[in-house]
Scaffold this active site. Structure first.
Site, PDB file in Angstrom:
ATOM      1  CG  ASP A  53      -1.655   1.235   1.474  1.00 36.47           C
ATOM      2  OD1 ASP A  53      -2.360   1.660   0.552  1.00 36.47           O
ATOM      3  OD2 ASP A  53      -1.539   1.819   2.574  1.00 36.47           O
ATOM      4  CB  ILE A  54       0.814   4.520  -1.559  1.00 38.62           C
ATOM      5  CG1 ILE A  54       1.315   3.873  -2.856  1.00 38.62           C
ATOM      6  CG2 ILE A  54       1.463   5.903  -1.393  1.00 38.62           C
ATOM      7  CD1 ILE A  54       0.983   4.669  -4.123  1.00 38.62           C
TER       8      ILE A  54
END
Length: 263
Positions: free
Chosen positions: A10-11
């Site tokens: 995920d970012i």
């Protein structure tokens, strides 16, 4: 899991802190170490491609990350080419817009290369300020463009009511900000995107690892062979994870991969 074939990240609040525009140098070290071991590193984010932060793009480029799942798995790129895309039905979008307007709830259309809002309301400005400032205003955008996800801007007080209405349209809501939720097809998720892409790459889900922190990561962490929650993650995410690594500020991704023996 010491030897995954692919690791998805995920970012926001996993690789990158959006409120401080911070990406720690250890992230570069982690993805480079994965590449040296022949392990594929990939992005799995709720963001549209156009809204991926510059610092994350630098990691993607420097480390040669070839696989990008964006918009909660609704748009997938592999080696620069579009591998999969799942736009929302325009009739369904029209129903959602009419309902949200009846409730005086602002909304947005998420395309691969644009984010377009229904109005410049304060809740829109507040929610979007740390995600993407280059949005435009156009309620008719969906008529002429593919939309892969919508955003709706409201607080948790209206959570159940609006979620129940979205379910009638075959959609679900996932909160990402105190004033905003993602609205996407009920079957849509990072997990579905990952299943699609690893099948095409000839990788079994048991050989997949993923790191995440938010509510839109729950399905992903449950679906892969080994799910890692960030130390700064939502309690519901930590509850279903196979392992909890340190926080972003504690170089969680790098130290988590080290502790697990992956790098």
């Amino acid at each position: 899991m010491q030897n995954p074939k692919i690791v998805f990240f995920d970012i926001d609040d996993t690789l990158y802190r959006k409120y401080t525009d911070t990406l720690r140098p250890s992230v570069f070290d982690a993805v480079r170490a994965l590449k040296e071991k022949g392990i594929i590193s990939a992005i799995a984010t709720g963001r549209a491609y156009v809204a991926v932060p510059e610092k994350v793009r630098e990691v993607v480029s420097a480390a040669g990350m070839e696989l990008l799942l964006t918009i909660n798995g609704q748009f997938i790129r592999y080696r620069g080419e579009v591998l999969e895309q799942n736009p929302m039905d325009k009739g369904r979008i029209e129903q959602i817009c009419a309902y949200l307007e009846s409730r005086s709830v602002p909304y947005a259309f998420v395309a691969d290369d644009q984010i377009v809002v229904s109005e410049n309301a304060p809740v829109v400005t507040e929610s979007m300020s740390h995600i993407f400032s280059g949005y435009s205003v156009d309620k008719t955008f969906f008529h002429s463009h593919d939309v892969f996800q919508m955003l709706a801007f409201y607080d948790a007080e209206h959570e159940q009511e609006i979620a129940a209405q979205m379910a009638l349209y075959g959609c679900k809501t996932v909160r990402w900000h105190k004033f905003s939720v993602d609205v996407l097809n009920t079957q849509g998720s990072k997990a579905r995107g990952i299943r699609t892409v690893v099948q095409r790459l000839g990788i079994d889900m048991s050989e997949v690892m993923a790191f995440g922190d938010g509510l839109n990561d729950i399905e992903m962490l449950q679906a892969v062979g080994f799910g890692v929650a960030m130390g700064n993650g939502h309690p519901e995410v930590k509850a279903i994870a196979d392992y909890i690594c340190p926080t972003v500020e504690e170089d969680g991704v790098y130290n988590g991969l080290k502790a697990l023996g992956v790098i």
